[in-house]
Enzyme design. Sequence first.
Site: not given
Ligand code: MN
Length: 557
Positions: A40, A64, A68-69, A130, A251
């Site tokens: 990811h 990133h 957090e993780d 993300d 279109d």
């Molecule tokens: Mn993420």
Amino acid sequence: MDVKKEALENRASLISRAYFFAESRHKSQKRASGEPYFNHCLKTSQALADWNLDEKTIAAGLLHDVVEDTGCSLEDIDKNFGPEILSLVDGVTKLGHIKYRGDERQKDNIKKLILASSKDLRVIFVKLADRLHNMQTLKSLPPEKQKRVSLETYEIYSSLAYRLGMQRLAGELEDLAFPYLYPEEYKWLVSNTKTRYAEREKYLKRIKPIVIKELTLANVKPIKVDFRAKRYSSLYKKLLRFDMDIDKIYDLIAFRIIVENVRDCYAALGVVHKLWPPLPGRIKDYIAMPKPNGYRSLHTVVFCVGQKIVEFQIRTLEMHEEAENGVAAHWAYEESKSGAKKRVSFAKSQDISWVERLRAWQEEEADSESFLDALKVDFFKDRIFAITPKGRVVDLPAGATPIDFAYQIHTDLGDQCVGAKVNGRIVPLNHELRSSDIVEIIVHKGKKPSISWLEFVKTSSAVSRIKKALKDKGPLFEPRQTELRVVAANRPDFIKDLTNVVNRNHLNVVNLTTTPAGSGFQSVKIKCDSSDRHKISQLIVKIKSLKDVKEIDYRFV
Ligand code: MN
């Protein structure tokens, strides 16, 4: 640039260091799909590389999720990668706390918060990259989460991307969310348009050589001639306006002609119109008059071979890149030609105030040396956006306190507030909140506000609610009456003179008692229905001028 290749081949590079740092941090983690979590991070950073962003942004894309993780500390990021990448990663981490659950009134606040807390627009780019990958892998998540994330993507991130001029990304995000939000409509669209799309494509393949030949004959050098299929989500929106009749959509697939300069755009338009007659009223000059988000192009609809109706879009390569990548395209452009001063075209829409600010900022900064510096702007100097533990965004003036925050959510929450936590830490009630703070209000049932709050709250709504709650408590806090004691000669009409003076000063007598004070004097106690100092001092002057007054004093009660 291929991020993985760069990381493996150029070990000393920033991207390589970020790559291996993030990979080892996420080592044992898996995504809901079962694949290694780090995939990811790699996909996120690859999207940023595809948008031609700088290596710091790409590194931030790799990193990133480590805070957090994986529980990696901000200090660790700072130590290994420096303050700039730290602030990008921290910014993205904070944006992760915002949750949109369909409350219309929250939409603008969330968008404002995102811009306000992303003083560096690159934070938004990372967040968008993300989100793009999260949407691409959404099928592994439980249905309720799919719905919530899709709605947030559709309403917040896609429109943010669009406002930033990143049309391709905005369309991609909408298309990814569409099947989750409108599953029935999506099925209907796919089954009803599949053969039409295929037929159209075959038809346009036949037309393409004719277009190229005629352009070349007219001395217009086409850089690229191809066609694009209309996205399901935007087709659906359009169908709603055309009675769900696909034959009315011209279109479905449009021709796209990319040429070298603006002169060639108009020349190419002439070539197309010479070949096939245009439909009246369908020529759109978005070069002379760009769309609110900065989109520039020429559009026309013609009766093509076999009387089929076909849309053409004509633009320069620069306009094309801009239409695809918006602000990101400009950013990359300025980076590669440092020093080159270039006017940038941003959203010109007037509908939302933050777009206005974006524009004002653009006008101010258009001539600045570095576009990078221009991106680090305080969008909302006088507003802050704080977040509830459930992810609701609260719009407050700068300097607002937890009390202001509490009253903004609910009167009871403000009235009964006894404490507050900001980002998990207890703070004093006069603590100044900052954008993207997560604020938790601690209440005690039945508690009443304190008069001291009036000294530090910033919002007028908090002031009036505190005052109201204090008033309801009874007259204990605010004096409302004045008791005067007057000693005067004991003459029969003195009481009458005194009450007349009081009434002439527009005050009412609530209570009056007299007691003899000896040697021909009396003491009069009189209660008036006001505690207004100004009124009372005027009254005292008048009473003093009455005949036979010896002494006077007063107190507020
Ligand atoms: Mn993420």
